[in-house]
Design a protein around this motif. Structure first.
Motif, PDB file in Angstrom:
ATOM      1  N   PRO A  23      26.214 -49.725 -25.461  1.00  0.00           N
ATOM      2  CA  PRO A  23      26.466 -48.555 -26.294  1.00  0.00           C
ATOM      3  C   PRO A  23      25.598 -47.414 -25.770  1.00  0.00           C
ATOM      4  O   PRO A  23      24.508 -47.654 -25.245  1.00  0.00           O
ATOM      5  N   ARG A  24      26.049 -46.178 -25.906  1.00  0.00           N
ATOM      6  CA  ARG A  24      25.368 -45.073 -25.218  1.00  0.00           C
ATOM      7  C   ARG A  24      23.912 -44.879 -25.661  1.00  0.00           C
ATOM      8  O   ARG A  24      23.121 -44.320 -24.932  1.00  0.00           O
ATOM      9  N   HIS A  81      31.102 -31.798 -26.337  1.00  0.00           N
ATOM     10  CA  HIS A  81      31.371 -31.005 -25.134  1.00  0.00           C
ATOM     11  C   HIS A  81      32.615 -31.523 -24.401  1.00  0.00           C
ATOM     12  O   HIS A  81      32.663 -32.692 -24.011  1.00  0.00           O
ATOM     13  N   PRO A  82      33.625 -30.668 -24.214  1.00  0.00           N
ATOM     14  CA  PRO A  82      34.884 -31.132 -23.603  1.00  0.00           C
ATOM     15  C   PRO A  82      34.759 -31.531 -22.142  1.00  0.00           C
ATOM     16  O   PRO A  82      35.607 -32.255 -21.621  1.00  0.00           O
ATOM     17  N   ASN A  83      33.708 -31.087 -21.439  1.00  0.00           N
ATOM     18  CA  ASN A  83      33.583 -31.385 -20.010  1.00  0.00           C
ATOM     19  C   ASN A  83      32.797 -32.661 -19.711  1.00  0.00           C
ATOM     20  O   ASN A  83      32.560 -32.978 -18.551  1.00  0.00           O
ATOM     21  N   ILE A  84      32.369 -33.348 -20.785  1.00  0.00           N
ATOM     22  CA  ILE A  84      31.602 -34.583 -20.568  1.00  0.00           C
ATOM     23  C   ILE A  84      32.384 -35.767 -21.114  1.00  0.00           C
ATOM     24  O   ILE A  84      32.780 -35.779 -22.280  1.00  0.00           O
ATOM     25  N   GLU A  85      32.598 -36.760 -20.266  1.00  0.00           N
ATOM     26  CA  GLU A  85      33.212 -38.018 -20.698  1.00  0.00           C
ATOM     27  C   GLU A  85      32.164 -39.129 -20.564  1.00  0.00           C
ATOM     28  O   GLU A  85      31.463 -39.203 -19.556  1.00  0.00           O
ATOM     29  N   VAL A  86      32.032 -39.951 -21.593  1.00  0.00           N
ATOM     30  CA  VAL A  86      31.091 -41.067 -21.562  1.00  0.00           C
ATOM     31  C   VAL A  86      31.871 -42.375 -21.543  1.00  0.00           C
ATOM     32  O   VAL A  86      32.725 -42.610 -22.406  1.00  0.00           O
ATOM     33  N   LEU A  87      31.586 -43.213 -20.553  1.00  0.00           N
ATOM     34  CA  LEU A  87      32.191 -44.541 -20.486  1.00  0.00           C
ATOM     35  C   LEU A  87      31.148 -45.560 -20.924  1.00  0.00           C
ATOM     36  O   LEU A  87      30.159 -45.789 -20.214  1.00  0.00           O
ATOM     37  N   GLU A  88      31.310 -46.150 -22.094  1.00  0.00           N
ATOM     38  CA  GLU A  88      30.380 -47.160 -22.579  1.00  0.00           C
ATOM     39  C   GLU A  88      30.772 -48.530 -22.039  1.00  0.00           C
ATOM     40  O   GLU A  88      31.920 -48.778 -21.685  1.00  0.00           O
ATOM     41  N   ARG A 117      26.411 -39.782   3.217  1.00  0.00           N
ATOM     42  CA  ARG A 117      26.489 -39.074   1.938  1.00  0.00           C
ATOM     43  C   ARG A 117      27.064 -40.007   0.884  1.00  0.00           C
ATOM     44  O   ARG A 117      27.905 -40.855   1.179  1.00  0.00           O
ATOM     45  N   VAL A 118      26.600 -39.855  -0.355  1.00  0.00           N
ATOM     46  CA  VAL A 118      27.169 -40.635  -1.444  1.00  0.00           C
ATOM     47  C   VAL A 118      28.527 -40.037  -1.819  1.00  0.00           C
ATOM     48  O   VAL A 118      28.692 -38.812  -1.875  1.00  0.00           O
ATOM     49  N   LEU A 119      29.506 -40.914  -2.048  1.00  0.00           N
ATOM     50  CA  LEU A 119      30.864 -40.470  -2.352  1.00  0.00           C
ATOM     51  C   LEU A 119      31.301 -40.873  -3.759  1.00  0.00           C
ATOM     52  O   LEU A 119      32.352 -40.433  -4.236  1.00  0.00           O
ATOM     53  N   GLY A 120      30.501 -41.719  -4.401  1.00  0.00           N
ATOM     54  CA  GLY A 120      30.872 -42.212  -5.732  1.00  0.00           C
ATOM     55  C   GLY A 120      30.255 -43.573  -5.961  1.00  0.00           C
ATOM     56  O   GLY A 120      29.211 -43.907  -5.378  1.00  0.00           O
ATOM     57  N   ALA A 121      30.922 -44.382  -6.768  1.00  0.00           N
ATOM     58  CA  ALA A 121      30.382 -45.716  -7.075  1.00  0.00           C
ATOM     59  C   ALA A 121      31.489 -46.652  -7.503  1.00  0.00           C
ATOM     60  O   ALA A 121      32.510 -46.224  -8.062  1.00  0.00           O
ATOM     61  N   TYR A 122      31.294 -47.928  -7.226  1.00  0.00           N
ATOM     62  CA  TYR A 122      32.110 -48.974  -7.843  1.00  0.00           C
ATOM     63  C   TYR A 122      31.449 -49.325  -9.172  1.00  0.00           C
ATOM     64  O   TYR A 122      30.220 -49.464  -9.247  1.00  0.00           O
ATOM     65  N   ILE A 123      32.271 -49.467 -10.211  1.00  0.00           N
ATOM     66  CA  ILE A 123      31.725 -49.750 -11.538  1.00  0.00           C
ATOM     67  C   ILE A 123      32.436 -50.963 -12.142  1.00  0.00           C
ATOM     68  O   ILE A 123      33.599 -51.246 -11.827  1.00  0.00           O
ATOM     69  N   TRP A 124      31.719 -51.664 -12.992  1.00  0.00           N
ATOM     70  CA  TRP A 124      32.224 -52.885 -13.629  1.00  0.00           C
ATOM     71  C   TRP A 124      32.542 -52.574 -15.080  1.00  0.00           C
ATOM     72  O   TRP A 124      31.659 -52.242 -15.873  1.00  0.00           O
ATOM     73  N   ASN A 125      33.838 -52.610 -15.413  1.00  0.00           N
ATOM     74  CA  ASN A 125      34.302 -52.386 -16.783  1.00  0.00           C
ATOM     75  C   ASN A 125      34.154 -53.698 -17.546  1.00  0.00           C
ATOM     76  O   ASN A 125      34.902 -54.652 -17.311  1.00  0.00           O
ATOM     77  N   ARG A 126      33.177 -53.749 -18.428  1.00  0.00           N
ATOM     78  CA  ARG A 126      32.851 -55.019 -19.077  1.00  0.00           C
ATOM     79  C   ARG A 126      33.911 -55.447 -20.089  1.00  0.00           C
ATOM     80  O   ARG A 126      34.057 -56.629 -20.357  1.00  0.00           O
ATOM     81  N   GLN A 127      34.650 -54.470 -20.648  1.00  0.00           N
ATOM     82  CA  GLN A 127      35.701 -54.852 -21.602  1.00  0.00           C
ATOM     83  C   GLN A 127      36.907 -55.456 -20.880  1.00  0.00           C
ATOM     84  O   GLN A 127      37.442 -56.474 -21.280  1.00  0.00           O
ATOM     85  N   ARG A 128      37.289 -54.814 -19.767  1.00  0.00           N
ATOM     86  CA  ARG A 128      38.467 -55.281 -19.033  1.00  0.00           C
ATOM     87  C   ARG A 128      38.113 -56.356 -18.005  1.00  0.00           C
ATOM     88  O   ARG A 128      38.989 -56.970 -17.411  1.00  0.00           O
ATOM     89  N   GLU A 129      36.794 -56.518 -17.764  1.00  0.00           N
ATOM     90  CA  GLU A 129      36.310 -57.431 -16.728  1.00  0.00           C
ATOM     91  C   GLU A 129      36.969 -57.138 -15.385  1.00  0.00           C
ATOM     92  O   GLU A 129      37.539 -58.016 -14.729  1.00  0.00           O
ATOM     93  N   SER A 130      36.896 -55.862 -14.996  1.00  0.00           N
ATOM     94  CA  SER A 130      37.481 -55.463 -13.720  1.00  0.00           C
ATOM     95  C   SER A 130      36.600 -54.422 -13.052  1.00  0.00           C
ATOM     96  O   SER A 130      35.838 -53.705 -13.710  1.00  0.00           O
ATOM     97  N   VAL A 131      36.700 -54.356 -11.724  1.00  0.00           N
ATOM     98  CA  VAL A 131      35.957 -53.364 -10.948  1.00  0.00           C
ATOM     99  C   VAL A 131      36.828 -52.128 -10.766  1.00  0.00           C
ATOM    100  O   VAL A 131      37.999 -52.228 -10.402  1.00  0.00           O
TER     101      VAL A 131
END
Length: 539
Positions: A40-41, A152-159, A180-194
């Motif tokens: 949770p945030r 704020h409309p320009n901020i999205e939070v992924l919990e 250079r950094v281009l982004g990230a791989y993230i683990w969605n704990r609800q969907r159990e997917s990368v």
């Protein structure tokens, strides 16, 4: 299950505490920000910070005094230019928090036109300079920042999303240009997917690594993720031998990590042995107001000398209404455990609390990797030296959030999103049927780190710890290669990496200074330098 979800943003902020949310709010007027929260945030170290935030608000205080106090607490290993930079910008950044709605306590004679903030004093400070919201400052800051982010409309939070690893241009085969950094791989704990995040800039605001120890005041999310990811991406780290143990964590079978703020001692609480006698004056002339490393070592020494499970913190000699007014959260919480702090002494033990070292950054929060920033506890700025002074941590978060946001905003239009990031490949791995391996290795790591890399160290203990870390790393690397990711696997992999870096730093420092106390080198050296590890240089 869609395993190939993609997100894109201008700035990816990994972490949703004071540092991450402050930076997101400062950047949101000019770009799209995605904030990643592992739980949770609100579940981070900020929320649990009780004491406050240090800034010069009193006319009898000065920036010079704040700088000097910080240097003394840091055993003179702090970078003085950085300390001054933070102290000079403290008041403006705290005022930004006030304008954002953080309800710091005010004096009785305060007015709307001329607000006067109640300032408390904590260990290491020569003046009252701690702004606070009763004894739950972090919670007040976190909630105010979250409310602003939510609107704020320009901020999205992924919990409930873990950052898995950073994506860099060299990692995906673009070796011609600078990395250079281009982004990230993230683990969605609800969907159990990368999933994949493409971003122009990435900011690590992941907090510290105190979960590497058996006893900690930190929430479960403090697993060193940002430090480990930055190291794997080629960034230097520094001063990871300096792990602060908060002297006073509640010792109670039902309370795993409840901290008792240093402000209790600032307002006159005494430390006592089980027989009721005081002992701090035998260790330091500042007694209970000595810096945390001194107090933690004294408690540790007395517990070992007496074979006691704990020492006691006692503020019962103060008027009851004074105690309940200044420490309402602690009073109510402990009452639930059958301890009335207006009458009873509180059983306490030291616990791992703060990671003073971290990812090396410059004055703008930039790491060694283009486009990657690190702010807050994950970073090494040079502020804390060999020991962090109380209430400088939240301050570092908001000053570097401002500084990094200023720098990112100036370069937003110079960078384009990468269009060639490959998706995560899970085709060669299977579901684990051996989760017990992770649990066992997790407990083993935290126990030997506490025993061998704790408040008092020896070279032999550090070498023992390193041998065990190497064995566990081999097991987990093999496990990581063969099985699908899980939250526990990701955190253990990162903690093992950070544990190795902590031990390497500790073995390199041939002296006792601040939080690093070794029986083999009990004296301080005359030379002053940070311990720097570089992933490009083999051990």
């Amino acid at each position: 299950m869609n395993e190939n979800r993609e997100h894109s943003c201008d700035v990816l902020v990994i972490g949703s505490g004071a540092a991450g949310l402050s930076l997101a709010l400062r950047l949101a007027p000019m770009c799209k920000v995605l904030v990643l929260s592992k739980g949770p945030r609100s579940e981070g170290a900020t929320y649990y910070a009780q004491g406050g935030i240090a800034a010069v608000f009193d006319e009898t205080d000065s920036v010079d005094s704040h700088v000097e106090d910080t240097q003394i607490a840091g055993a003179h290993l702090c970078d003085e230019e950085v300390v001054r930079f933070i102290a000079e910008n403290a008041r403006d950044c705290v005022q930004w928090l006030i304008d954002a709605g953080v309800p710091f306590d005010q004096e009785d004679n305060s007015t709307d036109d001329h607000p006067r903030y109640h300032l408390t004093r904590e260990g290491g400070h020569s003046h009252r300079r701690i702004l606070h919201a009763a004894d739950a400052t972090g919670m007040a800051m976190q909630m105010s920042l979250q409310d602003n982010v939510h609107n704020h409309p320009n901020i999205e939070v992924l919990e409930r999303h873990n950052a898995l690893d950073l994506i860099t241009s060299h990692k995906i085969g673009e070796a011609d240009a600078p990395n250079r950094v281009l982004g990230a791989y993230i683990w969605n704990r609800q969907r159990e997917s990368v999933e994949t995040v493409r971003a122009k800039f990435v900011v690590l605001a992941t907090g510290g690594a105190s979960k590497v120890y058996q006893y900690t005041s930190n929430p479960d999310v403090s697993s060193g993720d940002g430090i480990a990811m930055a190291w794997r991406a080629g960034c230097r780290v520094a001063n990871l031998e300096f792990n602060q143990f908060h002297p006073t964590c509640l010792f109670h079978p039902e309370a795993r990590n409840f901290l008792l703020t240093e402000a209790l001692r600032g307002e006159g609480a005494y430390l006592r042995r089980p027989d009721g006698s005081r002992f701090m004056q035998e260790f330091d002339e500042r007694a209970e107001l000595a810096p945390r490393d001194v107090v933690a070592r004294a408690i540790d020494y007395e517990m070992k000398r007496l074979g006691a499970d704990c020492m006691y913190l006692d503020i019962s000699h103060k008027p009851a209404d004074f105690v309940t007014k200044h420490f309402p959260t602690i009073y109510e919480k402990l009452l639930g455990y059958g301890i009335d702090i207006t009458k009873d002494a509180i059983p306490v033990v030291p616990a791992a609390h703060y990671t003073c070292g971290g990812v090396m950054v410059d004055r703008q929060g930039q790491t060694d990797l283009n486009g990657l920033y690190a702010i807050g506890e994950v970073s090494y700025t040079g502020l804390h030296g060999a020991n962090r002074m109380a209430s400088n941590s939240l301050l570092e978060c908001v000053v570097y959030a401002w500084s990094a946001a200023e720098h990112i905003s100036q370069h937003l239009n110079e960078v384009s999103l990468s269009s060639s990031i490959p998706l995560w490949d899970e085709s060669k791995v299977s579901n684990s049927d051996e989760e017990v391996v992770i649990q066992h290795n997790w407990h083993e790591l935290r126990l030997f780190m506490w025993d061998y890399v704790g408040i008092v160290r020896t070279t032999k203990r550090l070498e023992r710890a390193m041998r065990r870390i190497q064995l566990l790393k081999q097991e987990i690397d093999e496990y990581y290669s063969n099985f699908r990711v899980s939250n526990n696997l990701l955190e253990l992999r990162n903690l093992l990496q950070v544990a190795e870096l902590m031990v390497r730093c500790a073995l390199e420092r041939k002296e006792s200074r601040g939080l690093h106390y070794t029986l083999d080198y009990p004296d301080m050296l005359e030379t002053l330098s940070p311990t720097i590890l570089d992933p490009r240089n083999p051990q």
